[in-house]
Design an enzyme around this catalytic site. Structure first.
Site, PDB file in Angstrom:
ATOM      1  N   THR A  65      11.309  -5.436   5.435  1.00 52.72           N
ATOM      2  CA  THR A  65      11.404  -6.361   4.304  1.00 52.72           C
ATOM      3  C   THR A  65      12.857  -6.614   3.912  1.00 52.72           C
ATOM      4  OG1 THR A  65      10.993  -6.464   1.908  1.00 52.72           O
ATOM      5  CG2 THR A  65      11.048  -4.291   2.863  1.00 52.72           C
ATOM      6  N   ASP A  66      13.097  -7.746   3.247  1.00 51.40           N
ATOM      7  CA  ASP A  66      14.449  -8.030   2.736  1.00 51.40           C
ATOM      8  C   ASP A  66      14.787  -7.145   1.534  1.00 51.40           C
ATOM      9  OD1 ASP A  66      12.741  -9.202   0.875  1.00 51.40           O
ATOM     10  OD2 ASP A  66      13.771 -11.137   0.822  1.00 51.40           O
ATOM     11  N   GLU A  67      13.769  -6.458   0.973  1.00 53.91           N
ATOM     12  CA  GLU A  67      14.013  -5.673  -0.240  1.00 53.91           C
ATOM     13  C   GLU A  67      14.935  -4.481   0.011  1.00 53.91           C
ATOM     14  OE1 GLU A  67      10.626  -5.197  -2.827  1.00 53.91           O
ATOM     15  OE2 GLU A  67       9.617  -6.916  -1.930  1.00 53.91           O
ATOM     16  N   TYR A 105       9.347   1.702  -3.128  1.00 54.03           N
ATOM     17  CA  TYR A 105       8.885   0.942  -1.953  1.00 54.03           C
ATOM     18  C   TYR A 105      10.057   0.584  -1.046  1.00 54.03           C
ATOM     19  CZ  TYR A 105       7.674  -3.194   0.807  1.00 54.03           C
ATOM     20  OH  TYR A 105       7.530  -4.097   1.836  1.00 54.03           O
ATOM     21  N   SER A 106      11.078  -0.063  -1.615  1.00 57.34           N
ATOM     22  CA  SER A 106      12.175  -0.525  -0.749  1.00 57.34           C
ATOM     23  C   SER A 106      12.969   0.656  -0.189  1.00 57.34           C
ATOM     24  CB  SER A 106      13.081  -1.519  -1.479  1.00 57.34           C
ATOM     25  OG  SER A 106      13.571  -0.996  -2.682  1.00 57.34           O
ATOM     26  N   ASP A 154      -5.665   0.958  12.084  1.00 57.56           N
ATOM     27  CA  ASP A 154      -5.520   0.826  10.630  1.00 57.56           C
ATOM     28  C   ASP A 154      -6.324   1.921   9.947  1.00 57.56           C
ATOM     29  OD1 ASP A 154      -5.870  -0.222   7.841  1.00 57.56           O
ATOM     30  OD2 ASP A 154      -4.848  -1.973   8.663  1.00 57.56           O
ATOM     31  N   SER A 205       2.608  -1.285   0.534  1.00 53.36           N
ATOM     32  CA  SER A 205       3.458  -2.482   0.430  1.00 53.36           C
ATOM     33  C   SER A 205       3.703  -3.012  -0.985  1.00 53.36           C
ATOM     34  CB  SER A 205       2.824  -3.605   1.270  1.00 53.36           C
ATOM     35  OG  SER A 205       1.614  -4.036   0.666  1.00 53.36           O
ATOM     36  N   LEU A 256       1.993 -11.475  -6.470  1.00 58.67           N
ATOM     37  CA  LEU A 256       2.126 -12.562  -7.446  1.00 58.67           C
ATOM     38  C   LEU A 256       1.201 -13.765  -7.195  1.00 58.67           C
ATOM     39  CD1 LEU A 256       3.835 -13.705  -9.907  1.00 58.67           C
ATOM     40  CD2 LEU A 256       5.177 -14.886  -8.174  1.00 58.67           C
ATOM     41  N   LYS A 302      10.998   1.804   2.787  1.00 58.30           N
ATOM     42  CA  LYS A 302      11.154   0.887   3.927  1.00 58.30           C
ATOM     43  C   LYS A 302      12.564   1.023   4.521  1.00 58.30           C
ATOM     44  CE  LYS A 302       8.627  -1.752   5.394  1.00 58.30           C
ATOM     45  NZ  LYS A 302       7.521  -1.661   6.393  1.00 58.30           N
TER      46      LYS A 302
HETATM   47  P1  NAD Z   1      -0.794  -4.871   3.130  1.00 58.12           P
HETATM   48  O1  NAD Z   1      -0.653  -3.858   2.042  1.00 58.12           O
HETATM   49  O2  NAD Z   1      -1.572  -6.107   2.896  1.00 58.12           O
HETATM   50  O3  NAD Z   1      -1.428  -4.177   4.429  1.00 58.12           O
HETATM   51  C1  NAD Z   1      -1.059  -2.903   4.860  1.00 58.12           C
HETATM   52  C2  NAD Z   1      -2.052  -2.455   5.929  1.00 58.12           C
HETATM   53  O4  NAD Z   1      -1.639  -1.173   6.398  1.00 58.12           O
HETATM   54  C3  NAD Z   1      -3.487  -2.300   5.401  1.00 58.12           C
HETATM   55  O5  NAD Z   1      -4.398  -2.814   6.328  1.00 58.12           O
HETATM   56  C4  NAD Z   1      -3.644  -0.794   5.264  1.00 58.12           C
HETATM   57  O6  NAD Z   1      -4.978  -0.357   5.422  1.00 58.12           O
HETATM   58  C5  NAD Z   1      -2.752  -0.298   6.396  1.00 58.12           C
HETATM   59  N1  NAD Z   1      -2.275   1.063   6.164  1.00 58.12           N
HETATM   60  C6  NAD Z   1      -1.720   1.569   5.025  1.00 58.12           C
HETATM   61  N2  NAD Z   1      -1.440   2.865   5.196  1.00 58.12           N
HETATM   62  C7  NAD Z   1      -1.800   3.186   6.463  1.00 58.12           C
HETATM   63  C8  NAD Z   1      -1.732   4.371   7.237  1.00 58.12           C
HETATM   64  N3  NAD Z   1      -1.235   5.505   6.716  1.00 58.12           N
HETATM   65  N4  NAD Z   1      -2.172   4.338   8.506  1.00 58.12           N
HETATM   66  C9  NAD Z   1      -2.680   3.201   9.048  1.00 58.12           C
HETATM   67  N5  NAD Z   1      -2.783   2.059   8.363  1.00 58.12           N
HETATM   68  C10 NAD Z   1      -2.331   2.050   7.092  1.00 58.12           C
HETATM   69  O7  NAD Z   1       0.698  -5.184   3.559  1.00 58.12           O
HETATM   70  P2  NAD Z   1       1.321  -6.555   4.099  1.00 58.12           P
HETATM   71  O8  NAD Z   1       1.744  -7.377   2.952  1.00 58.12           O
HETATM   72  O9  NAD Z   1       0.437  -7.121   5.130  1.00 58.12           O
HETATM   73  O10 NAD Z   1       2.654  -5.993   4.788  1.00 58.12           O
HETATM   74  C11 NAD Z   1       2.658  -5.582   6.153  1.00 58.12           C
HETATM   75  C12 NAD Z   1       4.068  -5.107   6.526  1.00 58.12           C
HETATM   76  O11 NAD Z   1       4.992  -6.165   6.315  1.00 58.12           O
HETATM   77  C13 NAD Z   1       4.562  -3.936   5.694  1.00 58.12           C
HETATM   78  O12 NAD Z   1       5.264  -3.068   6.549  1.00 58.12           O
HETATM   79  C14 NAD Z   1       5.500  -4.577   4.671  1.00 58.12           C
HETATM   80  O13 NAD Z   1       6.500  -3.668   4.275  1.00 58.12           O
HETATM   81  C15 NAD Z   1       6.053  -5.726   5.479  1.00 58.12           C
HETATM   82  N6  NAD Z   1       6.488  -6.894   4.699  1.00 58.12           N
HETATM   83  C16 NAD Z   1       5.645  -7.468   3.776  1.00 58.12           C
HETATM   84  C17 NAD Z   1       6.063  -8.612   3.082  1.00 58.12           C
HETATM   85  C18 NAD Z   1       5.152  -9.286   2.076  1.00 58.12           C
HETATM   86  O14 NAD Z   1       5.587 -10.232   1.413  1.00 58.12           O
HETATM   87  N7  NAD Z   1       3.902  -8.898   1.942  1.00 58.12           N
HETATM   88  C19 NAD Z   1       7.339  -9.156   3.321  1.00 58.12           C
HETATM   89  C20 NAD Z   1       8.169  -8.534   4.278  1.00 58.12           C
HETATM   90  C21 NAD Z   1       7.733  -7.416   4.968  1.00 58.12           C
HETATM   91  P1  TYD Z   2       5.285  -9.223  -5.842  1.00 61.27           P
HETATM   92  O1  TYD Z   2       4.319 -10.246  -5.346  1.00 61.27           O
HETATM   93  O2  TYD Z   2       4.762  -7.909  -6.306  1.00 61.27           O
HETATM   94  O3  TYD Z   2       6.361  -9.028  -4.667  1.00 61.27           O
HETATM   95  P2  TYD Z   2       7.777  -8.208  -4.669  1.00 61.27           P
HETATM   96  O4  TYD Z   2       7.852  -7.375  -5.874  1.00 61.27           O
HETATM   97  O5  TYD Z   2       7.648  -7.387  -3.433  1.00 61.27           O
HETATM   98  O6  TYD Z   2       8.836  -9.251  -4.589  1.00 61.27           O
HETATM   99  O7  TYD Z   2       6.125  -9.858  -7.019  1.00 61.27           O
HETATM  100  C1  TYD Z   2       6.855 -11.048  -6.839  1.00 61.27           C
HETATM  101  C2  TYD Z   2       7.603 -11.333  -8.128  1.00 61.27           C
HETATM  102  O8  TYD Z   2       6.643 -11.654  -9.148  1.00 61.27           O
HETATM  103  C3  TYD Z   2       8.394 -10.138  -8.652  1.00 61.27           C
HETATM  104  O9  TYD Z   2       9.599 -10.622  -9.229  1.00 61.27           O
HETATM  105  C4  TYD Z   2       7.503  -9.561  -9.739  1.00 61.27           C
HETATM  106  C5  TYD Z   2       6.764 -10.768 -10.272  1.00 61.27           C
HETATM  107  N1  TYD Z   2       5.395 -10.521 -10.785  1.00 61.27           N
HETATM  108  C6  TYD Z   2       5.026 -10.936 -12.069  1.00 61.27           C
HETATM  109  O10 TYD Z   2       5.850 -11.511 -12.815  1.00 61.27           O
HETATM  110  N2  TYD Z   2       3.757 -10.698 -12.492  1.00 61.27           N
HETATM  111  C7  TYD Z   2       2.831 -10.070 -11.723  1.00 61.27           C
HETATM  112  O11 TYD Z   2       1.678  -9.846 -12.184  1.00 61.27           O
HETATM  113  C8  TYD Z   2       3.200  -9.668 -10.398  1.00 61.27           C
HETATM  114  C9  TYD Z   2       2.218  -8.983  -9.492  1.00 61.27           C
HETATM  115  C10 TYD Z   2       4.506  -9.920  -9.965  1.00 61.27           C
END
Ligand code: NAD
Ligand code: TYD
Length: 360
Positions: free
Chosen positions: A136-138, A162-163, A35, A87, A202, A166
């Site tokens: 991600t589903d995005e 972002y999407s 990381d 992310s 959120l 990905k």
């Molecule tokens: P996060 O942002 O909490 O964590 C990302 C991690 O990656 C951090 O520890 C960061 O330090 C590390 N990182 C970032 N850039 C880096 C680099 N260049 N080299 C090495 N490490 C690096 O993200 P998350 O929510 O835990 O998501 C993890 C994965 O799951 C991502 O690929 C995201 O696209 C995917 N994902 C997330 C969600 C969600 O709801 N959070 C849903 C579906 C898929």
């Molecule tokens: P988020 O947690 O950023 O996830 P994603 O955009 O990847 O789905 O946001 C979830 C939903 O909540 C999205 O529709 C945006 C909305 N949102 C707010 O309304 N207020 C906020 O402050 C944030 C961070 C998100």
């Protein structure tokens, strides 16, 4: 005994995955966590595993080919689980470049390094060596019809930087599969929530703001729909796909738990009020009056919803934690980790918050 290279293991889902894997396999696996420790990476998330003999941490950027090659040279890695990414959609709208760098080029670097380490003279790969790309589903874009769902066959149609990044990384994994028969899987999961989630997203943002009597910023009309999954169920899905899924296949992960953002916020407020003991000063602060509608996110996707039919049928995955239970567990975790929240919201987070919400 499998040796895992986990990237992004200090982030939200990565750290939950490492906890999940040690809980499930104990000393029967090794994990090397790579990381870069960006703002989202936090080694505090892994305090209770860092003393294990079968765990190690390497601070490195997934874009740094020499550093990643060195990790492969240091151990007989036969499993890669690639979480590392930028992310957060809102950040990608402000600064897309770092998303392309980490998410696209970083994934390519990981693929190149694994291919180099695992490829045999005849172009095939060492048996039972596998790469899982966490996505991600995005990537599928936004649904308009209420009865429509994202299937593995749904056409990619990303909208945010972002999407789009990905989606590009998924295509690179698919290209390695199609070109080299590289042994990989992709998982596309819906929105996660649970312990250790950074409060830019959120659910933790709303919990933290409500407990401090800070306004709850709802983008647009608050009726955008996300399909929420408890993070441990995602971790379970990743492990099942890697061990039981068909190689080269993509699996969608989601629990059919679609809710409007405003419903989520009301649930958080109600649950906080219910869980906070009488006399706790925070109980006075938590209120519906904090809900504040703010300018919508640019290009805001309306609805995400996963059809998890394939992962259920092929590897027997199902979500174990329903939303009502999951949100209570999540809130209880944040109650118990007030100091964690205080630390991650000090310093740079304040600047981020002011820039993102100050004039919204
Ligand atoms: P996060 O942002 O909490 O964590 C990302 C991690 O990656 C951090 O520890 C960061 O330090 C590390 N990182 C970032 N850039 C880096 C680099 N260049 N080299 C090495 N490490 C690096 O993200 P998350 O929510 O835990 O998501 C993890 C994965 O799951 C991502 O690929 C995201 O696209 C995917 N994902 C997330 C969600 C969600 O709801 N959070 C849903 C579906 C898929
Ligand atoms: P988020 O947690 O950023 O996830 P994603 O955009 O990847 O789905 O946001 C979830 C939903 O909540 C999205 O529709 C945006 C909305 N949102 C707010 O309304 N207020 C906020 O402050 C944030 C961070 C998100």
């Amino acid at each position: 005994m499998h040796t895992y290279l986990v990237t992004g293991g200090a982030g939200f889902i990565g750290s939950n995955y490492i906890h999940y894997m040690f809980k499930k396999y104990g000393d029967d696996i090794r994990i090397i966590n790579v990381d870069k420790l960006t703002y989202a990476g936090n080694l505090e998330n892994l305090r209770d595993v860092e003393g294990r003999a079968n765990y190690s941490f390497v601070k490195a950027d997934v874009c740094d080919a020499a550093a990643i090659d060195a990790v492969f040279a240091s151990a007989d890695i036969d499993r890669v689980v690639h979480f590392a990414a930028e992310s957060h959609v809102d950040r990608s709208i402000e600064d897309p470049g770092v998303f392309v760098k980490t998410n696209v080029l970083g994934t390519l670097t990981m693929l190149n390094a694994a291919k180099k380490a695992w490829e045999l003279c005849d172009g095939s790969f060492r048996p039972d060596h596998k790469f899982l790309h966490v996505s991600t589903d995005e990537v599928y874009g936004s649904l308009t019809d209420e009865k429509d769902y994202f299937y593995e066959t749904t056409k990619y149609d990303p909208h945010s930087p972002y999407s789009a990044s990905k989606a590009s990384s998924d295509f690179m994994v698919k290209a390695f599969i199609d070109t080299y028969r590289f042994p990989a899987n992709i998982t596309n999961c819906s929105n996660n929530y649970g312990p250790y989630q950074f409060p830019e997203k959120l659910i933790p943002l709303m919990i933290n703001n409500a407990l401090h009597g800070v306004k709850l910023p709802v983008y647009g009309d608050g009726k955008n729909v996300r399909d929420w999954l408890y993070v441990e169920d995602h971790c379970k899905g990743i492990d099942l796909v890697q061990e039981k899924g068909r190689l080269f296949e993509t699996y969608n992960i989601g629990g059919h738990n679609e809710r409007q953002n405003i419903q989520i916020i009301h649930t958080i407020i109600d649950t906080l009020k219910e869980m906070l003991p009488d006399g706790d000063p925070r109980k006075e602060l938590v209120s519906e009056d904090l809900i504040t509608y703010v300018t919508d996110r640019k290009g805001h996707d309306r609805r995400y919803a996963i059809a998890p039919d394939k992962i259920k049928a092929e590897v027997g995955w199902y979500p174990e934690t329903c939303f009502e239970e999951g949100i209570r567990k999540t809130i209880a975790w944040y109650f118990d980790h007030e100091d964690w929240m205080a630390r991650v919201t000090s310093g740079a987070y304040q600047t981020y918050y002011e820039e993102m919400y100050g004039n919204r």
